[in-house]
Every structure is written in C-alpha cells, then in structure tokens.
Design an enzyme around this catalytic site. Structure first.
Site, PDB file in Angstrom:
ATOM      1  N   LYS A  58       0.941  -1.309  -0.039  1.00  0.00           N
ATOM      2  CA  LYS A  58       0.012  -0.021   0.120  1.00  0.00           C
ATOM      3  C   LYS A  58       0.822   1.311   0.080  1.00  0.00           C
ATOM      4  O   LYS A  58       0.505   2.088  -0.786  1.00  0.00           O
ATOM      5  CB  LYS A  58      -0.877   0.089   1.300  1.00  0.00           C
ATOM      6  CG  LYS A  58      -1.938  -1.032   1.238  1.00  0.00           C
ATOM      7  CD  LYS A  58      -2.929  -1.214   2.376  1.00  0.00           C
ATOM      8  CE  LYS A  58      -3.796  -2.136   2.284  1.00  0.00           C
ATOM      9  NZ  LYS A  58      -4.725  -2.455   3.486  1.00  0.00           N
ATOM     10  N   CYS A  83      -1.703   0.443   7.040  1.00  0.00           N
ATOM     11  CA  CYS A  83      -1.934  -0.867   7.537  1.00  0.00           C
ATOM     12  C   CYS A  83      -2.661  -1.773   6.992  1.00  0.00           C
ATOM     13  O   CYS A  83      -3.150  -1.530   5.885  1.00  0.00           O
ATOM     14  CB  CYS A  83      -2.724  -0.483   8.888  1.00  0.00           C
ATOM     15  SG  CYS A  83      -3.079   1.505   9.007  1.00  0.00           S
ATOM     16  N   ASP A  84      -2.600  -2.990   7.489  1.00  0.00           N
ATOM     17  CA  ASP A  84      -3.415  -4.023   7.160  1.00  0.00           C
ATOM     18  C   ASP A  84      -3.757  -4.894   8.265  1.00  0.00           C
ATOM     19  O   ASP A  84      -3.399  -4.798   9.237  1.00  0.00           O
ATOM     20  CB  ASP A  84      -2.589  -4.905   5.998  1.00  0.00           C
ATOM     21  CG  ASP A  84      -3.760  -5.740   5.258  1.00  0.00           C
ATOM     22  OD1 ASP A  84      -4.526  -5.166   4.410  1.00  0.00           O
ATOM     23  OD2 ASP A  84      -3.926  -6.884   5.557  1.00  0.00           O
ATOM     24  N   GLN A  85      -4.825  -5.749   7.907  1.00  0.00           N
ATOM     25  CA  GLN A  85      -5.589  -6.693   9.067  1.00  0.00           C
ATOM     26  C   GLN A  85      -6.045  -7.613   8.522  1.00  0.00           C
ATOM     27  O   GLN A  85      -6.572  -7.846   7.374  1.00  0.00           O
ATOM     28  CB  GLN A  85      -6.214  -5.863   9.906  1.00  0.00           C
ATOM     29  CG  GLN A  85      -6.840  -6.762  11.189  1.00  0.00           C
ATOM     30  CD  GLN A  85      -7.968  -6.260  11.809  1.00  0.00           C
ATOM     31  OE1 GLN A  85      -9.131  -5.955  11.338  1.00  0.00           O
ATOM     32  NE2 GLN A  85      -7.533  -5.743  13.330  1.00  0.00           N
ATOM     33  N   SER A 120      -1.036  -4.860  11.116  1.00  0.00           N
ATOM     34  CA  SER A 120       0.176  -4.213  10.672  1.00  0.00           C
ATOM     35  C   SER A 120       0.174  -2.898  10.877  1.00  0.00           C
ATOM     36  O   SER A 120      -0.806  -2.277  10.329  1.00  0.00           O
ATOM     37  CB  SER A 120       0.759  -4.659   9.423  1.00  0.00           C
ATOM     38  OG  SER A 120       0.061  -4.323   8.430  1.00  0.00           O
TER      39      SER A 120
END
Length: 203
Positions: A58, A83-85, A120
C-alpha cells in the site's frame, strides 16, 4: 497555552472509518489517501508476514502520488501510515468474506470459540525514506452468537467489508464478546501504542 503543532504532516493510507476515528481520537490531524492494491496477489504463509507485506504494498502505491513539499526547504517531513489486518481462525487467514454465505459461516465458527486479529502498522518518513513497521496480535473469545444476530449483521452488510467478517465493536456483537486479550483499537485496525511509537521512531 496552546500545544505546539507537530512538526510533520501525517497521511493515513487507508479509507477505513474505524482507523480514521482512532487516529483522530489520538489527537492527530491528518489527510487520507487509499491504496487500491490487489490484495489477493500477495500471499505469505504466516499472517504476520502477510499483513506486513500488504502494508508495504500500500505504501509503494501511495508514495508516488504524494508531492513532497513544493520547496526543498520544507521543514515538515510527511509521514505516511499504512496498515493491514487479517483475522486468524484455527491457523487459517481470513480476509473479507467473498459472499454472504461465507460471512455467515465465519460468524458461526466464532460462536463459543475464539479468533485472533493480526494488524500491521507501517510508518514511512517520506522526507528521509526511513520506514518502521510492526505487527500486533489480539485474541478474541466469543459466547454463542445467535442466528438472528448473524442474520441482522448480514442484512446490515458492514461485516461483508470487514476482515474475517468480524466487527467486535458492533453493538450487535459486543454482548457476545467474552474476552479480548489485547487492545480493542488494535482489533479495530490501528493499535494506538504501536502507531505512536513508530511515528516517534521515524522522525
């Protein structure tokens, strides 16, 4: 006495309402940009590696779109947060449900069981190129989730856009949460403590 404004600009690389709210609640002023990446094209064995790789992908998409200060002498660095999840259930990574049927199955699985969120956060200082990222994991334990609650959630539709079909802060879901081991803001997609520490580390 007025608090001095931070000496940097902040961009949240996410269109998530929950992440915007958390960052706003932390007292930050920021702009948002979202990265359209093909998340399915990035695969990793470990959820921790996957969320970090997605946050990096990203950042790579957003960075070229940001103009770094019109003048070289711009005193304020720009920091980008990506971020990521994912949700992990019985060792398997769960992303956004692909259908209503899958969302329903996800929620039925959680009833009387538990799942984890792995989130993250990656902060990139666009002026210096310094980048710091880490992941955070939270365990969530559930009571039984009645079918009528699952029906209402699917009808309303928000869960279809959430990793693992999981929104613990949802008013319909809250009563069925037995225990959260870790921080709720992390489950919502942005761990506050980690984010603050990474911002300090890249400055």
């Amino acid at each position: 006495m007025e608090a001095s404004a931070p000496q940097y600009k902040l961009i949240l690389g996410s269109s998530s309402t929950a992440r915007k709210k958390i960052l706003g609640d932390m007292g930050y002023e920021f702009t948002t940009m979202s990265a359209d990446i093909d998340e399915k094209a990035i695969r990793k064995e470990k959820p921790e590696d996957l969320v970090m790789a997605l946050a990096e992908a990203k950042a790579e998409v957003i960075i070229p779109r940001v103009s770094i200060g019109e003048s070289e002498g711009d005193a304020e660095p720009t920091l980008l947060i990506t971020c990521d999840q994912v949700v992990v259930y019985e060792g398997a990574v769960r992303e956004k449900p692909s259908s209503e049927a899958e969302a329903r199955q996800f929620m039925k699985d959680y009833a009387n069981g538990h799942a984890a969120t792995v989130s993250s956060v990656l902060v990139t200082n666009l002026a210096t190129g310094t980048r710091r990222g880490e992941w955070d994991k939270v365990e969530i334990y559930f009571h039984d989730l009645p079918d009528e609650v699952i029906d209402k959630l699917i009808e309303e539709g928000t869960v279809l856009y959430a990793a693992g079909g999981l929104i613990i802060e949802h008013p319909l879901v809250l009563p069925y949460i037995k225990e959260v081991v870790g921080s709720t803001d992390s489950v919502m997609g942005l761990p506050k403590g980690l984010t603050e520490r990474l911002i300090k580390e890249v400055l």
